[in-house]
Motif scaffolding. Structure first.
Motif, short mmCIF file in Angstrom:
data_model
loop_
_atom_site.label_atom_id
_atom_site.label_comp_id
_atom_site.label_asym_id
_atom_site.label_seq_id
_atom_site.Cartn_x
_atom_site.Cartn_y
_atom_site.Cartn_z
N GLY A 114 0.79 -1.22 0.00
CA GLY A 114 0.00 0.00 0.00
C GLY A 114 0.83 1.26 0.00
N VAL A 115 2.11 1.17 0.28
CA VAL A 115 2.91 2.39 0.41
C VAL A 115 4.00 2.51 -0.64
N LYS A 116 4.47 1.40 -1.14
CA LYS A 116 5.59 1.47 -2.07
C LYS A 116 5.21 0.79 -3.39
N ALA A 117 5.36 1.52 -4.48
CA ALA A 117 5.02 0.95 -5.79
C ALA A 117 6.05 -0.11 -6.16
N PRO A 118 5.59 -1.28 -6.61
CA PRO A 118 6.54 -2.32 -6.99
C PRO A 118 7.32 -1.94 -8.25
N VAL A 119 8.51 -2.49 -8.36
CA VAL A 119 9.35 -2.22 -9.53
C VAL A 119 9.15 -3.36 -10.53
N ALA A 120 9.21 -3.02 -11.82
CA ALA A 120 9.05 -4.05 -12.84
C ALA A 120 10.26 -4.98 -12.82
N MET A 121 10.01 -6.26 -12.68
CA MET A 121 11.09 -7.24 -12.68
C MET A 121 10.98 -8.10 -13.93
N SER A 122 12.11 -8.65 -14.36
CA SER A 122 12.09 -9.49 -15.55
C SER A 122 12.50 -10.90 -15.20
N PRO A 123 11.53 -11.80 -15.02
CA PRO A 123 11.86 -13.17 -14.64
C PRO A 123 12.48 -13.97 -15.78
N GLY A 124 12.41 -13.48 -17.01
CA GLY A 124 13.01 -14.17 -18.14
C GLY A 124 13.05 -13.22 -19.31
N GLN A 125 13.60 -13.65 -20.42
CA GLN A 125 13.67 -12.76 -21.56
C GLN A 125 12.27 -12.40 -22.06
N ASP A 126 12.05 -11.12 -22.35
CA ASP A 126 10.77 -10.62 -22.82
C ASP A 126 9.65 -10.90 -21.83
N GLN A 127 9.99 -10.99 -20.57
CA GLN A 127 8.96 -11.19 -19.57
C GLN A 127 8.98 -10.04 -18.58
N LEU A 128 7.85 -9.90 -17.88
CA LEU A 128 7.73 -8.78 -16.97
C LEU A 128 6.77 -9.17 -15.87
N VAL A 129 7.08 -8.77 -14.64
CA VAL A 129 6.10 -8.90 -13.57
C VAL A 129 6.30 -7.73 -12.62
N VAL A 130 5.20 -7.15 -12.21
CA VAL A 130 5.27 -5.98 -11.35
C VAL A 130 4.56 -6.30 -10.04
N CYS A 131 5.31 -6.92 -9.11
CA CYS A 131 4.71 -7.31 -7.83
C CYS A 131 5.84 -7.45 -6.81
N HIS A 132 5.58 -6.98 -5.57
CA HIS A 132 6.60 -7.10 -4.53
C HIS A 132 6.90 -8.56 -4.21
N ARG A 133 5.90 -9.39 -4.34
CA ARG A 133 6.05 -10.76 -3.82
C ARG A 133 6.20 -11.80 -4.93
N TRP A 134 6.66 -11.36 -6.11
CA TRP A 134 6.63 -12.27 -7.26
C TRP A 134 7.54 -13.48 -7.09
N GLU A 135 8.59 -13.33 -6.25
CA GLU A 135 9.55 -14.43 -6.14
C GLU A 135 9.17 -15.45 -5.08
N GLU A 136 8.17 -15.09 -4.25
CA GLU A 136 7.82 -16.02 -3.18
C GLU A 136 7.12 -17.24 -3.78
N PRO A 137 7.70 -18.39 -3.63
CA PRO A 137 7.20 -19.57 -4.33
C PRO A 137 6.02 -20.24 -3.64
N SER A 138 5.83 -19.97 -2.36
CA SER A 138 4.91 -20.79 -1.58
C SER A 138 3.44 -20.41 -1.79
N ARG A 139 3.19 -19.35 -2.60
CA ARG A 139 1.81 -18.88 -2.69
C ARG A 139 0.94 -19.85 -3.49
N VAL A 140 -0.34 -19.72 -3.28
CA VAL A 140 -1.30 -20.64 -3.91
C VAL A 140 -1.23 -20.56 -5.43
#
Lengths: 325, 330
Positions: A299-325
């Motif tokens: 709610g306070v900090k805008a997530p930064v665009a991350m690139s998990p692979g070539q030509d890929q994009l994800v904009v989320c603070h928690r994108w790397e956390e694997p345990s999510r549903v």
């Protein structure tokens, strides 16, 4: 790496609202479409996907303005062209198939004449020869060549939209922008048209930018999909990845909102809440208010665009956390 | 739409026109008879002190001899097919056909040219105004159109006569032909006719062009907002073709309907014009016939009027499918 077919850099589109408000419909969007690629954009109504498509071909409504950004077609920056140059580039290099299937063709002109008009506007050829090409184009999209002599009201909605696609392909553009090309058509016709596009695209090798809110349909034809939310991309991944493990909570929610064709029936969960007001600058992540997985930071900090692979994009603070549903 | 596909459509419209003509003729026959009174008696009392012999002779001449209405109806139709519309009371013994046909060319020439000019001017301005919506040419043409739309027609006509004929003396004040004791050479006669027609035609054009402009502008604006206009623009169609072939063509139908309706009333529609400009056309004739209770002439004029309205509508029906292919659907 080869030059991409389309490169959009930092594109923003604003609409004026009442009382001096400005709605930021498209916010600093960047992405690329490679040659021969089908790139799909999905998102709910009002997320800015149509504005993005129209900004790329510079056909925004007069009230809308491109606040910033560049649109490169190969090395040509469309935003720097004057109106006359844009007019010639449009259709020769990039063509658009707009949304309204029932109303895209003039009711008083024959299908053939309308395709011929597109050809003779760009090439010095006779109307007769252009008409021969119109026949060939109709055949290419799965219509009978004789339909050049028909009027739009004599065709079904699906046939009309095929004719519009034929018209868009008239000058062999390198990029075809399709803004919800099959909305308002029934599902069988939708699937037929989408597969026809894919087939023609494989044959001629142009690139396609498809915009839709029908994510399952999109993933059948698109090589890569981008999910838009509140004016920007939250995730861009190849279709198989989106199908297997979408990383952004919004992508996941969107995927789950469509009931599965096989297996026991279940109630498709809806995404609670409404998208944010685009005239107000947000502090944190635009999806935080509706996100089931939001943490305090969202709610306070805008997530930064991350690139998990070539030509890929994800904009989320928690994108790397694997345990999510 | 090609003409040869029009067969059944044409036949349907033709049957409709024929039935309408028959109804109009029947009404034309019935109306004077519903008014009561005996024109032969009236005329005889006016000219021959009511002599019974004259009454009988006149009844014979007017076709009122038979007592059966059905017989009269049959006679009426037979005579009409022979071009005999009866004898005018006012211009006795001239026949109605003669009276009406001597006035008809003036009216047709006057109102037809005014209607066509008004349609062309109004529609073209409507197209241009809509294309430049909100800009100066739009503001001005709509503003001026509203002024002429709001002015009472007879006052506008009188104003034109006052300014251009009386004050400036550029054009004649009335009548259709130059006054001359010797026959004029054709060229001078033609120029004279045109000079006499300028003011009445101008008054009609000014008064009616506004409605064409407003109708066309309105339809153009809704067509311009259509999705297919955006797509046509996007595919690179030049402005001129966009404006006329794509937009105006699709927006034309309502204006065309109005044109055809007013073409139908070309014959009787210019009554006020002809009275103000003392123009010797059908309007003036009807006006005088009504004042003088000249029923056969009124009857004849009504018939011509009905026939021209019906035939204009028939022609319009035939032209619709060429203008808009969707018409054939219903």
């Amino acid at each position: 790496m080869p030059t991409p077919c389309l490169r959009v850099v930092g594109l923003s589109v604003d609409y004026p609202g009442s009382a001096g408000k400005v709605y930021h419909a498209v916010q600093n969007v960047s992405f690329t479409v490679h040659h021969g690629e089908i790139f799909g954009i999905a998102g709910e109504s009002g997320c800015g996907k149509s504005s993005l498509a129209h900004a790329i071909v510079r056909l925004l409504k007069p009230s809308a303005t491109v606040a910033s950004g560049h649109v490169y077609l190969d090395d040509l920056d469309l935003m720097t062209l004057n109106e006359a140059m844009m007019r010639s580039v449009r259709w020769e290099k990039v063509a658009i198939v707009p949304q309204s299937a029932m109303n895209n063709l003039s009711p008083v002109l024959r299908i053939g004449a309308q395709i011929v008009d597109a050809i003779v506007a760009h090439e010095s050829t006779s109307r007769n020869r252009a008409l021969d090409r119109a026949r060939e184009l109709l055949r290419r999209v799965g219509l009978a060549p004789e339909l050049v002599a028909s009027y739009p009201h004599q065709l079904s909605g699906g046939m009309r939209q095929r004719a519009v696609i034929a018209m868009a392909l008239a000058l062999n553009p390198q990029l075809l922008v399709m803004d919800e090309p099959t909305t308002a058509l029934d599902v069988v016709v939708q699937a037929g048209i989408m597969h026809q596009i894919k087939q023609v695209q494989r044959e001629f090798g142009f690139s396609v930018l498809v915009i839709t809110h029908d994510l399952p349909l999109l993933m059948q034809v698109a090589d890569r999909v981008g999910i838009m939310y509140a004016g920007s991309f939250v995730e861009i991944v190849p279709s198989p990845v989106m199908l297997e493990h979408p990383r952004h909570p919004y992508s996941r929610a969107l995927m789950q909102a469509f009931p599965p064709l096989l297996g026991p029936s279940r109630r498709a969960p809806s995404i609670e809440g409404t998208p944010p007001d685009l005239s107000i600058a947000l502090k944190g992540c635009s999806f935080a208010a509706r996100c089931p997985e939001a943490v305090a930071m969202c709610g306070v900090k805008a997530p930064v665009a991350m690139s998990p692979g070539q030509d890929q994009l994800v904009v989320c603070h928690r994108w790397e956390e694997p345990s999510r549903v | 739409m090609r003409f040869w596909t029009l067969g059944p459509y044409f036949f349907k419209k033709l049957m409709f026109a024929i039935i309408t003509v028959w109804l109009a003729i029947t009404a034309d026959f019935a109306l004077p008879r519903l008014m009561g009174g005996n024109p032969a008696l009236a005329l005889a009392s006016k000219t021959a002190l009511g002599s019974p012999a004259v009454v009988k002779a006149l009844e014979r001449a007017f076709g009122l001899y038979h007592t059966s209405v059905l017989q009269q109806y049959g006679d009426f139709i037979v005579q009409m097919l022979h071009g005999n519309l009866g004898i005018s009371y006012e211009y006795y013994p001239e026949s109605v056909t003669q009276v009406v046909f001597s006035a008809l060319p003036y009216t047709v020439g006057l109102v037809l040219s005014a209607t066509v000019l008004s349609f062309l001017l109004g529609t073209l301005l409507g197209v241009v105004a809509a294309w430049h919506q909100g800009r100066r040419v739009d503001d001005w043409s709509v503003g001026v159109a509203f002024i002429f739309f709001a002015i009472p027609y007879f006052w506008l006509a009188m104003l034109l006569v006052y300014v251009f004929a009386f004050l400036l003396g550029w054009l004649p004040m009335g009548q259709a032909l130059p006054v001359s004791v010797v026959p004029l050479p054709p060229l001078a006669l033609g120029l004279g006719i045109i000079r006499h027609a300028v003011l009445p035609v101008a008054s009609l054009v000014l008064a009616t062009a506004a409605s064409y402009l407003l109708i066309m502008r309105d339809n153009m604006l809704s067509v311009l907002a259509e999705d297919y206009m955006m797509l046509a623009r996007a595919k690179g169609v030049p402005n001129r073709r966009l404006m006329f072939r794509y937009a105006a063509r699709a927006a034309l139908l309502p204006s065309f309907t109005q044109l055809m309706l007013s073409l139908g009333s070309v014959v009787g529609g210019a009554l006020v014009t002809e009275v103000v400009f003392s123009y010797p056309g059908l309007g003036n004739l009807i006006y005088n016939a009504i004042l003088n209770h000249d029923y056969p002439v009124i009857q004849g004029a009504f018939l011509i009027l009905a026939l021209s309205v019906i035939s204009a509508n028939f022609v319009a029906d035939l032209l619709y499918p060429l203008l808009d292919p969707r018409v054939m659907l219903n």
